[in-house]
Design an enzyme around this catalytic site. Structure first.
Site, PDB file in Angstrom:
ATOM      1  N   SER A   1      31.448  48.534  28.236  1.00  0.00           N
ATOM      2  CA  SER A   1      31.154  49.807  28.871  1.00  0.00           C
ATOM      3  C   SER A   1      29.727  50.199  28.581  1.00  0.00           C
ATOM      4  CB  SER A   1      32.096  50.880  28.363  1.00  0.00           C
ATOM      5  OG  SER A   1      31.730  51.202  27.041  1.00  0.00           O
ATOM      6  N   LYS A   2      29.273  51.213  29.310  1.00  0.00           N
ATOM      7  CA  LYS A   2      27.876  51.645  29.200  1.00  0.00           C
ATOM      8  C   LYS A   2      27.494  52.007  27.772  1.00  0.00           C
ATOM      9  CE  LYS A   2      26.823  53.236  33.737  1.00  0.00           C
ATOM     10  NZ  LYS A   2      27.513  54.144  34.585  1.00  0.00           N
ATOM     11  N   ARG A   3      28.460  52.593  27.069  1.00  0.00           N
ATOM     12  CA  ARG A   3      28.144  53.044  25.713  1.00  0.00           C
ATOM     13  C   ARG A   3      27.668  51.895  24.826  1.00  0.00           C
ATOM     14  NH1 ARG A   3      32.647  54.212  23.374  1.00  0.00           N
ATOM     15  NH2 ARG A   3      33.879  53.784  25.211  1.00  0.00           N
ATOM     16  N   LYS A   4      28.142  50.689  25.135  1.00  0.00           N
ATOM     17  CA  LYS A   4      27.828  49.570  24.247  1.00  0.00           C
ATOM     18  C   LYS A   4      26.646  48.745  24.745  1.00  0.00           C
ATOM     19  CE  LYS A   4      32.707  49.379  23.351  1.00  0.00           C
ATOM     20  NZ  LYS A   4      33.862  48.948  24.134  1.00  0.00           N
TER      21      LYS A   4
END
Ligand code: GLU
Length: 489
Positions: free
Chosen positions: A251-254
């Site tokens: 996901s974007k967070r990672k």
């Protein structure tokens, strides 16, 4: 004829996982000389992002993948953008209402929220309580003239819905788990479920390959196909890939997962496609490096794995490096200039030499700039303190380093010819020095490398010196001496 499709929703950046799914759809169609279609699914107006459609299409093209029918090029079953097909969905939704397979629902948001909360309190799956399902059609039609409404699917009670997935095998789900799905929303737009079924049918899609996150939608689609009396395309739900560290969904967070961001960092499309092809599929001959053409030839949807593959960035870097080295020096130079137009300002002959030198270790086009800036800039981006620390290896006195650098600069200064063979001879001489001084070889070369390149890691030192030229090389070593003297005495 096999017809597959990819159906991007313009809700933001295109995820790298979408390119993998698209690649499988593309390969499956091409393998059987069928057609690959792009359709824009833009019916969720709340999540619609302006400008996302052209960006997504550009990204797909940049990966070197093309479509036979689509929103920009049209085709026999267009338009290929769902927001331009609203009348079609309405017609089919009303057909279901007339058949008694769907119904008008007038329930307010407040009512629906209340029902939802009640079921959550009872620890039940929140579902619509079918309040409007038994309204007579005449009454419902009358109310629909003045009241906002949605159209819902009539889901049968306690029926096992079964289907055979090309990847996952037999899947069965009891209809009691399904909600009376909204098909047309109050804004007149269809939901994904109605639009996808109508379009896949009208566009003659034969095989649906999509991410396994869509698996829970399929039973609703089975009902729709049955109610319409249409044959359902085959489905293949392919496993989503996982983040190597958290083992969770990427996901974007990672870190950046947008497909475009990989190209922007200088991953080559060919390398990316090769790498992505292996996420969920493996060739029978075990050969992991292959062209798109070969992938198309060998791809088999039935041999897609069920397990979630891991997105291993180190493997991607390895693949990308491999593809970079497979280019000729000239091709790589052209790609570098295209990737970073700033480089056009550099001396072309010098740049060509640097590109050829870097090719051996480059993992992405993007890292070229930081690895080679010392060629173009005499000032290093490093504080004097850090510079001094790098210049003086542990266990050797700074004074000894100063005299070693002084000898080296004199040696280089006196070189009659500045070419690689002379420089290699000097390199051998310096190596012998290590013995005389009783130093490790690395301690002989490291201070020179740091003085010339500003870093303890660099492309081959003497090749770099040759490109830099005598004046700059000697000048930099002398500058290193100056800074050392300043900080030591
Ligand atoms: N529009 C859906 C998406 O954004 C497509 C799902 C499907 O392939 O059915 O992924």
């Amino acid at each position: 004829m096999i017809r597959t499709r990819m159906a991007p929703s313009p809700t933001g950046e295109y995820h790298i996982g979408h390119i993998r799914t698209l690649l499988f759809n593309y390969a499956y169609a091409k393998k059987f000389e069928g057609k690959f279609i792009i359709r824009i699914e833009d019916t969720d107006r709340k999540r619609y992002v302006e400008g996302a459609v052209p960006r997504i299409l550009d990204t797909i093209k940049s990966f070197g993948l093309e479509w036979d029918e689509g929103p920009d090029i049209g085709g026999p079953y267009g338009p290929y953008t769902q927001s331009q097909r609203l009348e079609i969905y309405k017609k089919y939704a009303l057909e279901l209402v007339e058949k008694g397979c769907a119904y008008y629902c007038f329930c307010s948001r407040e009512h629906l929220d209340k029902v939802r909360k009640e079921s959550l309190a009872k620890r039940e799956i929140p579902k619509y309580n079918r309040y409007c399902r038994e309204l007579s059609l005449d009454e419902a039609k009358k109310r629909a003239e003045n009241e906002p409404f949605v159209i819902r699917l009539k889901v049968p009670d306690n029926e096992v819905l079964e289907y055979e997935d090309l990847v996952l095998g037999k899947i069965a789900i009891n209809s009691d788990n399904l909600d009376d799905q909204v098909l047309i929303k109050t804004d007149g737009f269809p939901t994904y479920h109605l639009a996808v079924v109508v379009d896949d049918h009208l566009m003659r899609i034969t095989d649906i390959i999509r991410g396994s996150e869509w698996i829970s939608s399929t039973p609703k689609h089975i009902l729709l196909y049955r109610y319409f009396g249409w044959q359902m395309p085959k489905t293949a739900h392919i496993p989503v890939f996982l983040d190597p560290l958290s083992k969770g969904k990427m996901s974007k967070r990672k870190g950046s997962v947008s497909a475009q961001s990989f190209l922007d960092r200088g991953y080559l499309p060919e390398a990316m496609l090769n790498f992505l092809a292996l996420l969920g599929w493996s060739p029978t001959d075990g050969k992991e490096l292959f062209s798109l053409e070969n992938f198309v030839k060998n791809f088999d949807i039935k041999s897609v794995n069920k397990a979630n593959p891991i997105f291993d960035i180190n493997k991607l870097n390895y693949f990308n490096g491999y593809y970079i080295r497979a280019l000729s020096d000239k091709e790589l130079l052209a790609k570098m200039l295209n990737f970073n137009p700033e480089l056009k300002k550099a001396d072309r002959e010098k740049l060509a030499k640097i590109v050829a030198l870097e090719k051996e270790r480059l993992k992405t086009l993007g890292e070229f700039e930081s690895l080679t800036k010392f060629f173009f800039n005499d000032r290093f981006n490093i504080s004097d303190r850090d510079f001094v620390e790098l210049l003086v290896p542990k266990g050797i006195g700074p004074k000894d380093i100063i005299s070693h650098l002084r000898n080296t600069s004199n040696l280089l200064e006196n070189a009659e010819l500045w070419n690689l063979s002379t420089l290699k001879k000097l390199e051998a001489k310096l190596k012998d020095k290590a013995g005389e001084l009783g130093w490790e070889v690395i301690n002989v070369f490291s201070p020179i490398r740091v003085a010339v390149t500003g870093s303890a890691i660099s492309p081959p030192l003497f090749e770099s010196m040759e490109i830099l030229g005598k004046e700059k090389t000697v000048g930099r070593i002398r500058n290193g001496i100056k800074i050392l003297e300043k900080h030591i005495f």
